[in-house]
Design a protein around this motif. Sequence first.
Motif, PDB file in Angstrom:
ATOM      1  N   GLY A  28    -103.763  12.933  11.175  1.00 58.41           N
ATOM      2  CA  GLY A  28    -102.590  13.668  11.627  1.00 58.41           C
ATOM      3  C   GLY A  28    -101.278  13.107  11.114  1.00 58.41           C
ATOM      4  O   GLY A  28    -100.217  13.416  11.651  1.00 58.41           O
ATOM      5  N   HIS A  29    -101.328  12.271  10.078  1.00 53.02           N
ATOM      6  CA  HIS A  29    -100.119  11.674   9.514  1.00 53.02           C
ATOM      7  C   HIS A  29     -99.740  12.365   8.211  1.00 53.02           C
ATOM      8  O   HIS A  29    -100.598  12.819   7.459  1.00 53.02           O
ATOM      9  CB  HIS A  29    -100.314  10.188   9.230  1.00 53.02           C
ATOM     10  CG  HIS A  29    -100.650   9.381  10.443  1.00 53.02           C
ATOM     11  ND1 HIS A  29    -100.083   9.579  11.677  1.00 53.02           N
ATOM     12  CD2 HIS A  29    -101.505   8.359  10.609  1.00 53.02           C
ATOM     13  CE1 HIS A  29    -100.567   8.719  12.537  1.00 53.02           C
ATOM     14  NE2 HIS A  29    -101.445   7.969  11.918  1.00 53.02           N
ATOM     15  N   ALA A  30     -98.465  12.383   7.942  1.00 54.20           N
ATOM     16  CA  ALA A  30     -97.976  12.880   6.661  1.00 54.20           C
ATOM     17  C   ALA A  30     -98.245  11.822   5.606  1.00 54.20           C
ATOM     18  O   ALA A  30     -98.262  10.633   5.887  1.00 54.20           O
ATOM     19  CB  ALA A  30     -96.481  13.159   6.749  1.00 54.20           C
ATOM     20  N   ALA A  31     -98.462  12.266   4.378  1.00 56.88           N
ATOM     21  CA  ALA A  31     -98.720  11.340   3.286  1.00 56.88           C
ATOM     22  C   ALA A  31     -97.466  11.193   2.439  1.00 56.88           C
ATOM     23  O   ALA A  31     -97.148  12.064   1.632  1.00 56.88           O
ATOM     24  CB  ALA A  31     -99.887  11.833   2.444  1.00 56.88           C
ATOM     25  N   LYS A  61    -100.546  19.829  -1.830  1.00 52.88           N
ATOM     26  CA  LYS A  61     -99.294  20.573  -1.688  1.00 52.88           C
ATOM     27  C   LYS A  61     -98.218  19.552  -1.367  1.00 52.88           C
ATOM     28  O   LYS A  61     -98.448  18.627  -0.597  1.00 52.88           O
ATOM     29  CB  LYS A  61     -99.392  21.595  -0.557  1.00 52.88           C
ATOM     30  CG  LYS A  61    -100.268  22.758  -0.876  1.00 52.88           C
ATOM     31  CD  LYS A  61    -100.169  23.778   0.232  1.00 52.88           C
ATOM     32  CE  LYS A  61    -100.881  25.046  -0.203  1.00 52.88           C
ATOM     33  NZ  LYS A  61    -100.572  26.153   0.681  1.00 52.88           N
ATOM     34  N   ALA A  62     -97.056  19.742  -1.989  1.00 49.88           N
ATOM     35  CA  ALA A  62     -95.937  18.828  -1.742  1.00 49.88           C
ATOM     36  C   ALA A  62     -94.799  19.587  -1.087  1.00 49.88           C
ATOM     37  O   ALA A  62     -94.523  20.731  -1.435  1.00 49.88           O
ATOM     38  CB  ALA A  62     -95.458  18.231  -3.057  1.00 49.88           C
ATOM     39  N   ARG A  63     -94.169  18.915  -0.148  1.00 49.94           N
ATOM     40  CA  ARG A  63     -93.009  19.506   0.519  1.00 49.94           C
ATOM     41  C   ARG A  63     -92.064  18.379   0.913  1.00 49.94           C
ATOM     42  O   ARG A  63     -92.377  17.591   1.813  1.00 49.94           O
ATOM     43  CB  ARG A  63     -93.451  20.300   1.734  1.00 49.94           C
ATOM     44  CG  ARG A  63     -92.319  21.042   2.389  1.00 49.94           C
ATOM     45  CD  ARG A  63     -92.834  21.940   3.463  1.00 49.94           C
ATOM     46  NE  ARG A  63     -91.721  22.699   4.016  1.00 49.94           N
ATOM     47  CZ  ARG A  63     -91.818  23.436   5.076  1.00 49.94           C
ATOM     48  NH1 ARG A  63     -92.968  23.537   5.705  1.00 49.94           N
ATOM     49  NH2 ARG A  63     -90.778  24.091   5.513  1.00 49.94           N
ATOM     50  N   GLY A  64     -90.941  18.311   0.223  1.00 48.70           N
ATOM     51  CA  GLY A  64     -89.937  17.309   0.549  1.00 48.70           C
ATOM     52  C   GLY A  64     -90.438  15.879   0.487  1.00 48.70           C
ATOM     53  O   GLY A  64     -90.097  15.083   1.344  1.00 48.70           O
ATOM     54  N   GLY A  65     -91.254  15.547  -0.490  1.00 47.89           N
ATOM     55  CA  GLY A  65     -91.751  14.184  -0.625  1.00 47.89           C
ATOM     56  C   GLY A  65     -92.932  13.848   0.266  1.00 47.89           C
ATOM     57  O   GLY A  65     -93.353  12.700   0.338  1.00 47.89           O
TER      58      GLY A  65
END
Length: 79
Positions: A28-31, A61-65
């Motif tokens: 559940g963490h952002a990478a 998928k990338a979104r804002g780093g």
Amino acid sequence: MHSQHDVQALSIDDNTVYEAVAALATDGHAAHTADVVHMTGLPEETVRRSLAFLTENGWLKARGGVYALGPHDWEVDYR
């Protein structure tokens, strides 16, 4: 098609980076790039290159780093 993605076709570094993003996602963490560098022990430039490659080819998928798994038709279980 995304269903044709085969993790065995990835380089060792790309597979390592992908696995780190997948492990963070299942927790559940952002990478973030720094998290992937820490988890893999790979140089930051290698991680950035792999993240770009994986994103360009639909694996991520990338979104804002922040990176997340791209569309796939199989389960990921890292428990």
